[in-house]
Design an enzyme around this catalytic site. Sequence first.
Site, PDB file in Angstrom:
ATOM      1  N   GLU A  60      13.544  17.952  59.704  1.00  0.00           N
ATOM      2  CA  GLU A  60      14.056  18.941  60.655  1.00  0.00           C
ATOM      3  C   GLU A  60      13.318  20.261  60.494  1.00  0.00           C
ATOM      4  OE1 GLU A  60      15.522  19.513  63.221  1.00  0.00           O
ATOM      5  OE2 GLU A  60      17.523  18.670  63.411  1.00  0.00           O
TER       6      GLU A  60
ATOM      7  N   ASP B 253      21.122  24.671  61.657  1.00  0.00           N
ATOM      8  CA  ASP B 253      21.866  25.840  62.100  1.00  0.00           C
ATOM      9  C   ASP B 253      23.364  25.534  61.916  1.00  0.00           C
ATOM     10  OD1 ASP B 253      22.882  27.952  63.670  1.00  0.00           O
ATOM     11  OD2 ASP B 253      21.179  27.932  65.003  1.00  0.00           O
TER      12      ASP B 253
ATOM     13  N   ASP C  84      11.163  27.456  69.140  1.00  0.00           N
ATOM     14  CA  ASP C  84      10.812  28.026  70.438  1.00  0.00           C
ATOM     15  C   ASP C  84      11.790  29.076  70.928  1.00  0.00           C
ATOM     16  OD1 ASP C  84      12.952  26.095  71.006  1.00  0.00           O
ATOM     17  OD2 ASP C  84      12.459  26.454  73.100  1.00  0.00           O
TER      18      ASP C  84
END
Length: 191
Positions: free
Chosen positions: A107, A111, A167
Amino acid sequence: MPGPDVANSWPPPVKRILLTADQIQERVSQLAAQLQRDYAGRRPLLVAVLRGSVVFLSDLIRHLNMPVCLDFVQLASYGDSTCSSGQVEVLKDLGTDIAGQDVVVVEDIVDTGRTLAYLVEELERRGAASVKVCALLDKPSRREVPVRLDYVGFEVPDCFVVGYGLDFAGQYRNLPYVAELSPQAYAPQEE
Ligand code: PRP
């Protein structure tokens, strides 16, 4: 409204660099060395979670002097406070039968933990011999679901991070460093 076409601006509006390219590369090679020691004599299946983890994965595997196989999943997680792992949608499933395999989930960032909690449970349900997690970035202050991370590159604070796979509106994944995005990218602009 977001700033004027910020998602297409280059260089990106960065508040500060959190991790330089050199720091990342050094840590990735250390993680690979750890994996290589722990999986000596075995051939792990590295399962990367699209899209963000591709940069980390591609650097990581080139430090691994051992047999490995690769597979990919793409998941979308929607928060839901009534359910521990929320709603996770499989956008792209594995192409491999993982029964009996030693799986390492790769990963870019953990979060809330929802994506990973779902994936680990699903991999175990499908009969993996073992499931470990290798995450470049951990944002523990945002955790909603407990997850075990076996290999972690760095902890990051609760801010909007971009680069090295991560991103903003689809952009900035190709930055070689990890940076905190400037709030002007996503906060309302004063007239
Ligand atoms: C990011 C990241 C993890 C997930 C972590 O993916 O790559 O897969 O979110 O969040 P969680 O711990 O709150 O579940 P994202 O959905 O942004 O997709 P992307 O990798 O394609 O950008």
